[in-house]
Design a protein around this motif. Structure first.
Motif, PDB file in Angstrom:
ATOM      1  N   ASN A  66      49.363   4.380  11.249  1.00 50.86           N
ATOM      2  CA  ASN A  66      49.857   3.948  10.042  1.00 50.86           C
ATOM      3  C   ASN A  66      51.221   3.566  10.420  1.00 50.86           C
ATOM      4  N   ASP A  80      49.982  -1.919   5.101  1.00 49.78           N
ATOM      5  CA  ASP A  80      49.304  -3.091   6.009  1.00 49.78           C
ATOM      6  C   ASP A  80      50.398  -4.044   6.758  1.00 49.78           C
ATOM      7  N   LYS A 112      46.403  -2.498  18.170  1.00 50.69           N
ATOM      8  CA  LYS A 112      47.360  -2.221  16.960  1.00 50.69           C
ATOM      9  C   LYS A 112      48.790  -2.861  17.320  1.00 50.69           C
TER      10      LYS A 112
END
Length: 136
Positions: A66, A80, A112
């Protein structure tokens, strides 16, 4: 001819030639080993960092992947990458020269972190960095 003894087969093995070959190989290896350099990676060195005029904005990626943006102690969670970039523009006031550091949990996927860095570079942020914990 009667005095000659019958020849016996030798029951011992002559190892002198094997020792000679072994010593020659040992000398060859001793001479050639220093010629091979091990795989050395030339890492960049980091000197003292220049003092930043303002505290950098932190982009946080937790263990679950997150995102959140933190500025001056207040964290703002986002959903996002597009939301992350818009929240970052809001916090920086559109200043693309403000320092931004990415702080990712060590268990988060490398992809990520690189996706966040790519997104911020595409948005025009020039001063990006990675936040690491120094060992003491």
């Amino acid at each position: 001819m009667l005095n000659r003894r019958p020849r016996r087969s030798m029951s011992q093995m002559n190892v002198v030639p094997y020792i000679d070959v072994m010593l020659v190989l040992l000398v060859i290896f001793m001479v050639t080993t220093p010629m091979f350099s091990p795989g050395v990676v030339n890492l960049p060195s980091v000197g003292k960092a220049a003092q930043v005029e303002s505290e950098p904005v932190q982009v946080l990626i937790d263990a679950q992947g997150n995102y959140s943006v933190s500025d001056k102690g207040s964290a703002h969670p986002v959903g996002d990458l597009a939301g992350l970039a818009s929240q970052l523009e809001t916090l920086t006031g559109g200043d693309k020269q403000r320092a931004v550091v990415i702080s990712g949990d060590k268990t988060v996927a490398y992809d990520k972190v690189m996706a966040v860095m790519r997104e911020l570079q595409q948005r025009g942020y020039a001063r990006l960095g990675l936040l690491v914990k120094t060992e003491s």
